[in-house]
Design a protein around this motif. Structure first.
Motif, PDB file in Angstrom:
ATOM      1  N   VAL A 197       0.841  -1.200   0.000  1.00 18.66           N
ATOM      2  CA  VAL A 197       0.000   0.000   0.000  1.00 18.66           C
ATOM      3  C   VAL A 197       0.881   1.257   0.000  1.00 18.66           C
ATOM      4  O   VAL A 197       1.738   1.422   0.871  1.00 18.66           O
ATOM      5  N   ASP A 198       0.661   2.116  -0.987  1.00 21.13           N
ATOM      6  CA  ASP A 198       1.394   3.392  -1.035  1.00 21.13           C
ATOM      7  C   ASP A 198       0.781   4.399  -0.075  1.00 21.13           C
ATOM      8  O   ASP A 198       1.501   5.149   0.577  1.00 21.13           O
ATOM      9  N   LEU A 199      -0.553   4.433  -0.034  1.00 18.60           N
ATOM     10  CA  LEU A 199      -1.233   5.390   0.837  1.00 18.60           C
ATOM     11  C   LEU A 199      -2.364   4.698   1.577  1.00 18.60           C
ATOM     12  O   LEU A 199      -3.255   4.118   0.951  1.00 18.60           O
ATOM     13  N   ALA A 200      -2.320   4.765   2.917  1.00 17.85           N
ATOM     14  CA  ALA A 200      -3.421   4.255   3.751  1.00 17.85           C
ATOM     15  C   ALA A 200      -4.180   5.449   4.319  1.00 17.85           C
ATOM     16  O   ALA A 200      -3.600   6.288   5.019  1.00 17.85           O
ATOM     17  N   ILE A 201      -5.461   5.517   3.985  1.00 21.11           N
ATOM     18  CA  ILE A 201      -6.323   6.598   4.468  1.00 21.11           C
ATOM     19  C   ILE A 201      -7.123   6.025   5.628  1.00 21.11           C
ATOM     20  O   ILE A 201      -7.974   5.156   5.447  1.00 21.11           O
ATOM     21  N   LEU A 202      -6.790   6.486   6.851  1.00 18.71           N
ATOM     22  CA  LEU A 202      -7.301   5.834   8.064  1.00 18.71           C
ATOM     23  C   LEU A 202      -8.067   6.810   8.948  1.00 18.71           C
ATOM     24  O   LEU A 202      -7.616   7.940   9.164  1.00 18.71           O
ATOM     25  N   PRO A 203      -9.198   6.360   9.523  1.00 18.58           N
ATOM     26  CA  PRO A 203      -9.876   7.179  10.524  1.00 18.58           C
ATOM     27  C   PRO A 203      -9.072   7.158  11.824  1.00 18.58           C
ATOM     28  O   PRO A 203      -8.541   6.113  12.204  1.00 18.58           O
ATOM     29  N   ILE A 204      -8.998   8.299  12.486  1.00 14.91           N
ATOM     30  CA  ILE A 204      -8.224   8.363  13.741  1.00 14.91           C
ATOM     31  C   ILE A 204      -8.997   9.029  14.872  1.00 14.91           C
ATOM     32  O   ILE A 204      -8.462   9.225  15.954  1.00 14.91           O
ATOM     33  N   GLY A 205     -10.261   9.403  14.626  1.00 11.67           N
ATOM     34  CA  GLY A 205     -10.969  10.301  15.550  1.00 11.67           C
ATOM     35  C   GLY A 205     -11.502   9.694  16.822  1.00 11.67           C
ATOM     36  O   GLY A 205     -12.054  10.385  17.667  1.00 11.67           O
ATOM     37  N   ASP A 206     -11.374   8.342  16.954  1.00 11.83           N
ATOM     38  CA  ASP A 206     -11.881   7.688  18.169  1.00 11.83           C
ATOM     39  C   ASP A 206     -13.409   7.835  18.253  1.00 11.83           C
ATOM     40  O   ASP A 206     -14.032   8.351  17.341  1.00 11.83           O
ATOM     41  N   ASN A 207     -13.991   7.359  19.300  1.00 11.56           N
ATOM     42  CA  ASN A 207     -15.440   7.415  19.581  1.00 11.56           C
ATOM     43  C   ASN A 207     -16.266   6.552  18.617  1.00 11.56           C
ATOM     44  O   ASN A 207     -16.934   5.627  19.041  1.00 11.56           O
ATOM     45  N   PHE A 208     -16.248   6.850  17.309  1.00  9.13           N
ATOM     46  CA  PHE A 208     -17.015   6.068  16.331  1.00  9.13           C
ATOM     47  C   PHE A 208     -16.139   5.091  15.552  1.00  9.13           C
ATOM     48  O   PHE A 208     -16.653   4.210  14.852  1.00  9.13           O
ATOM     49  N   THR A 209     -14.835   5.312  15.573  1.00  7.41           N
ATOM     50  CA  THR A 209     -13.887   4.519  14.770  1.00  7.41           C
ATOM     51  C   THR A 209     -12.620   4.298  15.613  1.00  7.41           C
ATOM     52  O   THR A 209     -12.568   4.689  16.767  1.00  7.41           O
ATOM     53  N   MET A 210     -11.606   3.753  14.986  1.00  7.89           N
ATOM     54  CA  MET A 210     -10.295   3.684  15.628  1.00  7.89           C
ATOM     55  C   MET A 210      -9.908   5.057  16.157  1.00  7.89           C
ATOM     56  O   MET A 210     -10.151   6.069  15.502  1.00  7.89           O
ATOM     57  N   GLY A 211      -9.262   5.074  17.288  1.00 12.32           N
ATOM     58  CA  GLY A 211      -8.592   6.273  17.749  1.00 12.32           C
ATOM     59  C   GLY A 211      -7.116   6.181  17.404  1.00 12.32           C
ATOM     60  O   GLY A 211      -6.675   5.204  16.776  1.00 12.32           O
ATOM     61  N   PRO A 212      -6.338   7.171  17.819  1.00 10.80           N
ATOM     62  CA  PRO A 212      -4.923   7.200  17.445  1.00 10.80           C
ATOM     63  C   PRO A 212      -4.143   5.937  17.850  1.00 10.80           C
ATOM     64  O   PRO A 212      -3.324   5.452  17.061  1.00 10.80           O
ATOM     65  N   ASP A 213      -4.383   5.402  19.046  1.00  9.39           N
ATOM     66  CA  ASP A 213      -3.604   4.230  19.484  1.00  9.39           C
ATOM     67  C   ASP A 213      -3.837   3.036  18.553  1.00  9.39           C
ATOM     68  O   ASP A 213      -2.890   2.362  18.137  1.00  9.39           O
ATOM     69  N   ASP A 214      -5.107   2.769  18.242  1.00  9.37           N
ATOM     70  CA  ASP A 214      -5.397   1.641  17.355  1.00  9.37           C
ATOM     71  C   ASP A 214      -4.994   1.948  15.909  1.00  9.37           C
ATOM     72  O   ASP A 214      -4.619   1.039  15.166  1.00  9.37           O
ATOM     73  N   ALA A 215      -5.070   3.215  15.513  1.00 10.49           N
ATOM     74  CA  ALA A 215      -4.641   3.568  14.147  1.00 10.49           C
ATOM     75  C   ALA A 215      -3.137   3.333  13.977  1.00 10.49           C
ATOM     76  O   ALA A 215      -2.686   2.905  12.907  1.00 10.49           O
ATOM     77  N   ILE A 216      -2.362   3.557  15.046  1.00  8.74           N
ATOM     78  CA  ILE A 216      -0.924   3.248  14.994  1.00  8.74           C
ATOM     79  C   ILE A 216      -0.724   1.742  14.817  1.00  8.74           C
ATOM     80  O   ILE A 216       0.108   1.286  14.022  1.00  8.74           O
ATOM     81  N   LYS A 217      -1.544   0.938  15.537  1.00  7.99           N
ATOM     82  CA  LYS A 217      -1.457  -0.518  15.371  1.00  7.99           C
ATOM     83  C   LYS A 217      -1.839  -0.915  13.943  1.00  7.99           C
ATOM     84  O   LYS A 217      -1.254  -1.840  13.369  1.00  7.99           O
ATOM     85  N   ALA A 218      -2.836  -0.225  13.386  1.00  3.14           N
ATOM     86  CA  ALA A 218      -3.237  -0.507  11.997  1.00  3.14           C
ATOM     87  C   ALA A 218      -2.082  -0.237  11.041  1.00  3.14           C
ATOM     88  O   ALA A 218      -1.829  -1.022  10.119  1.00  3.14           O
ATOM     89  N   VAL A 219      -1.372   0.855  11.265  1.00  8.64           N
ATOM     90  CA  VAL A 219      -0.230   1.177  10.403  1.00  8.64           C
ATOM     91  C   VAL A 219       0.834   0.080  10.501  1.00  8.64           C
ATOM     92  O   VAL A 219       1.417  -0.335   9.500  1.00  8.64           O
ATOM     93  N   ASP A 220       1.040  -0.431  11.724  1.00  4.67           N
ATOM     94  CA  ASP A 220       1.993  -1.531  11.917  1.00  4.67           C
ATOM     95  C   ASP A 220       1.589  -2.772  11.117  1.00  4.67           C
ATOM     96  O   ASP A 220       2.439  -3.497  10.607  1.00  4.67           O
ATOM     97  N   LEU A 221       0.277  -3.035  11.042  1.00  2.55           N
ATOM     98  CA  LEU A 221      -0.205  -4.212  10.304  1.00  2.55           C
ATOM     99  C   LEU A 221      -0.137  -4.005   8.792  1.00  2.55           C
ATOM    100  O   LEU A 221       0.238  -4.901   8.043  1.00  2.55           O
ATOM    101  N   ILE A 222      -0.531  -2.815   8.337  1.00  2.00           N
ATOM    102  CA  ILE A 222      -0.668  -2.544   6.898  1.00  2.00           C
ATOM    103  C   ILE A 222       0.683  -2.240   6.248  1.00  2.00           C
ATOM    104  O   ILE A 222       0.909  -2.576   5.098  1.00  2.00           O
TER     105      ILE A 222
END
Ligand code: NI
Ligand code: MN
Length: 232
Positions: free
Chosen positions: A160-185
């Motif tokens: 993946v060249d560009l991952a467009i990820l939600p980071i806002g928490d509450n309704f979606t991943m927040g920053p901590d889980d988005a960092i984990k997503a980046v580690d996976l992707i």
């Protein structure tokens, strides 16, 4: 395959335009009622509109923009049926795990853990995201509204060249889980979205950007609404 520049424009919230090989691909076009939007639904180009799930902040102005532009709308089967009931005819249904080749390249619908009811309460099927293998040679993953999912690890094989990820928490991943997503992707670059539109999703995007670069070993571009960049 030749690599041509791919321009990405952020319109605020989760609305993104991707310009590739002369095609304008508009994702989750939410302008009317979007506190982050700087332009209106009449100001945007679209040859293709991708809708990740049924929520109002993602279906947004799809019907009006598709009617004006004649764009092909790509979404899950249930949303496509609903859009047909709103008078749209140029529609392509996909569903999770399935992809199809379009003039701009291949588009596959990916898993998202979220909801998908439509603005009038109609059933919107399962929410999704999109993996775009553009003919320009770039690969873009638009996660949609989602929790962190371990299935994201499969995307590491897609370069993946560009991952467009939600980071806002509450309704979606927040920053901590988005960092984990980046580690996976393991994308080259991350574009954070779905933050700061409303108080529920207020997020320190600069802090997230610093963490992506330091902890996840990827680039991170932060765009204000109507800012663009070329995928590196
Ligand atoms: Ni949603
Ligand atoms: Mn949303």
């Amino acid at each position: 395959m030749a690599v041509h520049p791919v321009k990405v424009t952020y319109h605020g919230h989760a609305t993104v335009s991707i310009e590739s090989d002369g095609y304008n691909i508009l994702i989750d076009p939410f302008f009317t009622g979007n506190p982050a939007a700087k332009i209106g639904p009449d100001d945007v180009k679209a040859d293709f509109i991708l809708v990740s799930h049924g929520h109002g902040d993602h279906v947004g102005d799809t019907v009006a923009i598709a009617k004006r532009t004649g764009a092909l709308v790509i979404a899950n089967f249930e949303i496509v049926n609903w859009l047909g009931n709103q008078g749209l005819e140029n529609l392509h249904p996909l569903h999770i795990g399935g992809g199809n080749t379009f003039p701009f390249g291949r588009c596959k619908m990916t898993i998202a853990h979220h909801g998908s009811s439509l603005p009038d309460g109609a059933y919107g099927g399962n929410p999704g995201g999109f993996l775009l293998k553009l003919n320009s040679g770039k690969t873009v993953y638009f996660a949609g509204d989602t929790a962190l999912t371990y299935d994201m690890k499969f995307l590491a094989e897609d370069n993946v060249d560009l991952a467009i990820l939600p980071i806002g928490d509450n309704f979606t991943m927040g920053p901590d889980d988005a960092i984990k997503a980046v580690d996976l992707i393991r994308p080259v670059t991350v574009l954070p979205i779905h933050y700061n539109t409303w108080p529920y999703i207020e997020t320190d995007v600069k802090a997230f950007q610093d963490r992506v670069i330091k902890e996840a070993d990827a680039g991170c571009i932060v765009l204000a609404p109507e800012e663009s960049f070329l995928i590196p």
